[in-house]
Design a protein around this motif. Structure first.
Motif, PDB file in Angstrom:
ATOM      1  N   VAL A 139       0.888  -1.162   0.000  1.00 28.31           N
ATOM      2  CA  VAL A 139       0.000   0.000   0.000  1.00 28.31           C
ATOM      3  C   VAL A 139       0.925   1.210   0.000  1.00 28.31           C
ATOM      4  CG1 VAL A 139      -1.778   1.252   1.270  1.00 28.31           C
ATOM      5  CG2 VAL A 139      -1.809  -1.257   1.215  1.00 28.31           C
ATOM      6  N   ASN A 151      -5.952   2.198  -2.950  1.00 32.01           N
ATOM      7  CA  ASN A 151      -4.938   2.404  -1.910  1.00 32.01           C
ATOM      8  C   ASN A 151      -3.670   3.066  -2.457  1.00 32.01           C
ATOM      9  OD1 ASN A 151      -3.304   0.266  -2.866  1.00 32.01           O
ATOM     10  ND2 ASN A 151      -4.486  -1.202  -1.666  1.00 32.01           N
ATOM     11  N   HIS A 160     -14.880   1.931   3.527  1.00 31.70           N
ATOM     12  CA  HIS A 160     -15.305   0.772   2.746  1.00 31.70           C
ATOM     13  C   HIS A 160     -15.084  -0.518   3.519  1.00 31.70           C
ATOM     14  CE1 HIS A 160     -10.994   1.354   1.894  1.00 31.70           C
ATOM     15  NE2 HIS A 160     -10.914   0.037   1.730  1.00 31.70           N
ATOM     16  N   LEU A 175      -2.780  -4.647   8.021  1.00 27.05           N
ATOM     17  CA  LEU A 175      -1.906  -3.613   7.447  1.00 27.05           C
ATOM     18  C   LEU A 175      -0.700  -3.439   8.362  1.00 27.05           C
ATOM     19  CD1 LEU A 175      -4.662  -0.936   6.617  1.00 27.05           C
ATOM     20  CD2 LEU A 175      -3.472  -2.376   4.939  1.00 27.05           C
ATOM     21  N   THR A 188      -4.990   5.779   9.068  1.00 23.47           N
ATOM     22  CA  THR A 188      -5.966   4.817   8.614  1.00 23.47           C
ATOM     23  C   THR A 188      -7.178   5.115   9.493  1.00 23.47           C
ATOM     24  OG1 THR A 188      -4.178   3.251   8.211  1.00 23.47           O
ATOM     25  CG2 THR A 188      -6.406   2.342   8.374  1.00 23.47           C
ATOM     26  N   GLY A 292     -10.851   3.403   6.010  1.00 23.94           N
ATOM     27  CA  GLY A 292     -10.515   4.383   4.978  1.00 23.94           C
ATOM     28  C   GLY A 292      -9.208   5.042   5.368  1.00 23.94           C
ATOM     29  N   ARG A 293      -8.935   6.187   4.769  1.00 21.78           N
ATOM     30  CA  ARG A 293      -7.659   6.857   5.094  1.00 21.78           C
ATOM     31  C   ARG A 293      -7.800   8.339   4.802  1.00 21.78           C
ATOM     32  NH1 ARG A 293      -4.563   5.363   0.942  1.00 21.78           N
ATOM     33  NH2 ARG A 293      -5.430   7.293   0.168  1.00 21.78           N
ATOM     34  N   ARG A 305       5.101   6.905   2.681  1.00 25.05           N
ATOM     35  CA  ARG A 305       4.417   5.899   3.507  1.00 25.05           C
ATOM     36  C   ARG A 305       4.350   4.555   2.767  1.00 25.05           C
ATOM     37  NH1 ARG A 305      -1.505   4.896   4.146  1.00 25.05           N
ATOM     38  NH2 ARG A 305      -1.986   4.456   6.331  1.00 25.05           N
ATOM     39  N   LEU A 307       2.944   0.471   3.489  1.00 21.34           N
ATOM     40  CA  LEU A 307       2.336  -0.600   4.292  1.00 21.34           C
ATOM     41  C   LEU A 307       2.379  -1.896   3.503  1.00 21.34           C
ATOM     42  CD1 LEU A 307      -1.068   1.131   5.345  1.00 21.34           C
ATOM     43  CD2 LEU A 307       1.162   1.414   6.439  1.00 21.34           C
ATOM     44  N   ARG A 309       0.013  -5.272   3.030  1.00 21.59           N
ATOM     45  CA  ARG A 309      -1.374  -5.668   3.318  1.00 21.59           C
ATOM     46  C   ARG A 309      -1.541  -7.162   3.094  1.00 21.59           C
ATOM     47  NH1 ARG A 309      -6.249  -3.287  -0.295  1.00 21.59           N
ATOM     48  NH2 ARG A 309      -5.208  -4.592  -1.839  1.00 21.59           N
TER      49      ARG A 309
HETATM   50  O1  LIG Z   1      -3.852   3.387   3.393  1.00 19.47           O
HETATM   51  C1  LIG Z   1      -4.524   2.904   4.304  1.00 19.47           C
HETATM   52  O2  LIG Z   1      -4.308   3.169   5.496  1.00 19.47           O
HETATM   53  C2  LIG Z   1      -5.672   1.972   3.996  1.00 19.47           C
HETATM   54  C3  LIG Z   1      -5.767   1.641   2.552  1.00 19.47           C
HETATM   55  C4  LIG Z   1      -6.815   0.595   2.274  1.00 19.47           C
HETATM   56  O3  LIG Z   1      -7.979   0.793   2.410  1.00 19.47           O
HETATM   57  C5  LIG Z   1      -6.393  -0.742   1.867  1.00 19.47           C
HETATM   58  O4  LIG Z   1      -5.221  -0.937   1.578  1.00 19.47           O
HETATM   59  O5  LIG Z   1      -7.248  -1.645   1.832  1.00 19.47           O
END
Ligand SMILES: O=C(O)CCC(=O)C(=O)O
Ligand SMILES: [Fe+2]
Length: 331
Positions: A139, A151, A160, A175, A188, A292-293, A305, A307, A309
């Motif tokens: 992400v 993302n 969502h 995450l 987030t 969401g974010r 940033r 992440l 996932r």
């Molecule tokens: O960027 C985020 O913190 C969440 C992004 C997101 O909704 C996802 O990767 O499913």
């Protein structure tokens, strides 16, 4: 509400559950993850490697195992668990990727951690039409996606349910933060239907339980274009599951539209912003919580940033019809 990641495990009354690993636990986990970096072909999407990761996940520090299992049994009123002080060293990472559909194929320490924790919760799965079906996805902000509801975007990402349109959407989304945002405050956002439901009146709840909503698939999913009419809330009326995407779900009539607006307001009222720092991993119960974010300003210079996932299913067998070859990747 803002939740900081500083505390040890809080009770459910005091905000979202946080488990901070101590130094010994962090060290044990690092040794376990390092073993996995050398296992088999050293590739996350290799089935032999996944079998090894499943086996090694039995050796997680006991307190972590206990906490994850308790969360699996009942995700609590906020439906999220954050584990902090995981052995992630941002200074050793390569540049943050900036390309679309970026995934982690190599069994790096962070990828192994994400899979190890996912395996303790259930079965780690992916979707063929999303990020090449890779089990560990990145992400990261992508220049060409900046304005998109994905993302890879950096605009506000609407609340969502993950893959709301899909009959076998994930039960949990994990995450893991590798690198924080520059602002150090990009959150987030999570909101639990268990917290929001008391804010809704009986008539609105009834509408939300009826087949008056359809959800679009994202363009990348070519197989399913639009769900059949479905409810947003299902199961026990006093403790329902939620499935909605405020970008992709449409109400089929005016009363349903009004109910959707009220649901969004109730979820916003109970929203929590979680600022993930390197070594923090949040698990969201995708049946109880929308996420969401907030918007942020990426630089696209390798320091943005980042992440990892992972998606988790509790009943692997149930999705067999969507998994050609009995692998972990769903169509
Ligand atoms: O960027 C985020 O913190 C969440 C992004 C997101 O909704 C996802 O990767 O499913
Ligand atoms: Fe998401």
């Amino acid at each position: 509400m803002t939740s900081t990641m500083a505390s040890t495990k809080t009770d459910h009354a005091g905000g979202i559950s946080v488990l901070e690993l101590d130094g010994r636990e962090r060290g044990e986990l690092e040794a376990l993850a390092r073993t996995l970096t050398r296992a088999g072909a050293g590739l996350v999407d290799d089935t032999g490697w996944q079998a090894r990761a499943r086996a090694e996940s039995c050796r997680l520090p006991a307190r972590l195992s206990r906490t994850v299992r308790a969360f699996r049994h009942d995700a609590g009123p906020d439906g999220t668990l954050t584990v902090t002080n995981l052995p992630v060293a941002p200074e050793l990472l390569p540049a943050t990727p900036t390309v679309p559909d970026s995934v982690e194929r190599g069994a790096t320490v962070p990828a192994a951690l994400a899979v190890l924790l996912g395996c303790e919760l259930g079965t780690v799965i992916a979707y063929r039409d999303e990020k090449h079906g890779a089990l560990v996805q990145n992400v990261v902000p992508v220049p060409t996606l900046a304005g998109s509801q994905s993302n890879g975007g950096s605009v506000q990402l609407e609340f969502h349910t993950e893959n709301a349109f899909h009959p076998h959407r994930p039960d949990f989304v994990g995450l893991l933060c590798l690198r924080p945002a520059h602002e150090d405050q990009v959150g987030t956002q999570v909101a639990s239907i268990r917290r929001a439901r008391p804010l809704l009146d009986a008539a609105t709840l009834t509408v939300l339980q009826e087949d008056r909503f359809v959800t679009e698939a994202p363009p990348s999913f070519r197989t399913a274009e639009l769900s059949s009419p479905l409810p947003v809330l299902t199961g026990a009326p006093e403790d329902p599951d939620i499935c909605v995407d405020f970008h992709a779900t449409r109400a089929l009539d005016n009363a349903a539209e009004k109910a959707l607006v009220e649901l969004r307001e109730a979820l916003s009222a109970v929203r929590q912003d979680v600022v993930l720092r390197p070594g923090d991993m949040i698990f969201v119960d995708n049946r109880l919580v929308v996420h969401g974010r907030v918007a942020f300003s990426p630089r696209y210079d390798g320091t943005d940033r980042w992440l990892h996932r992972v998606f988790v299913h509790l009943d692997h067998r149930r999705s067999r019809g969507h998994r050609p070859g009995d692998g972990p990747v769903l169509t």
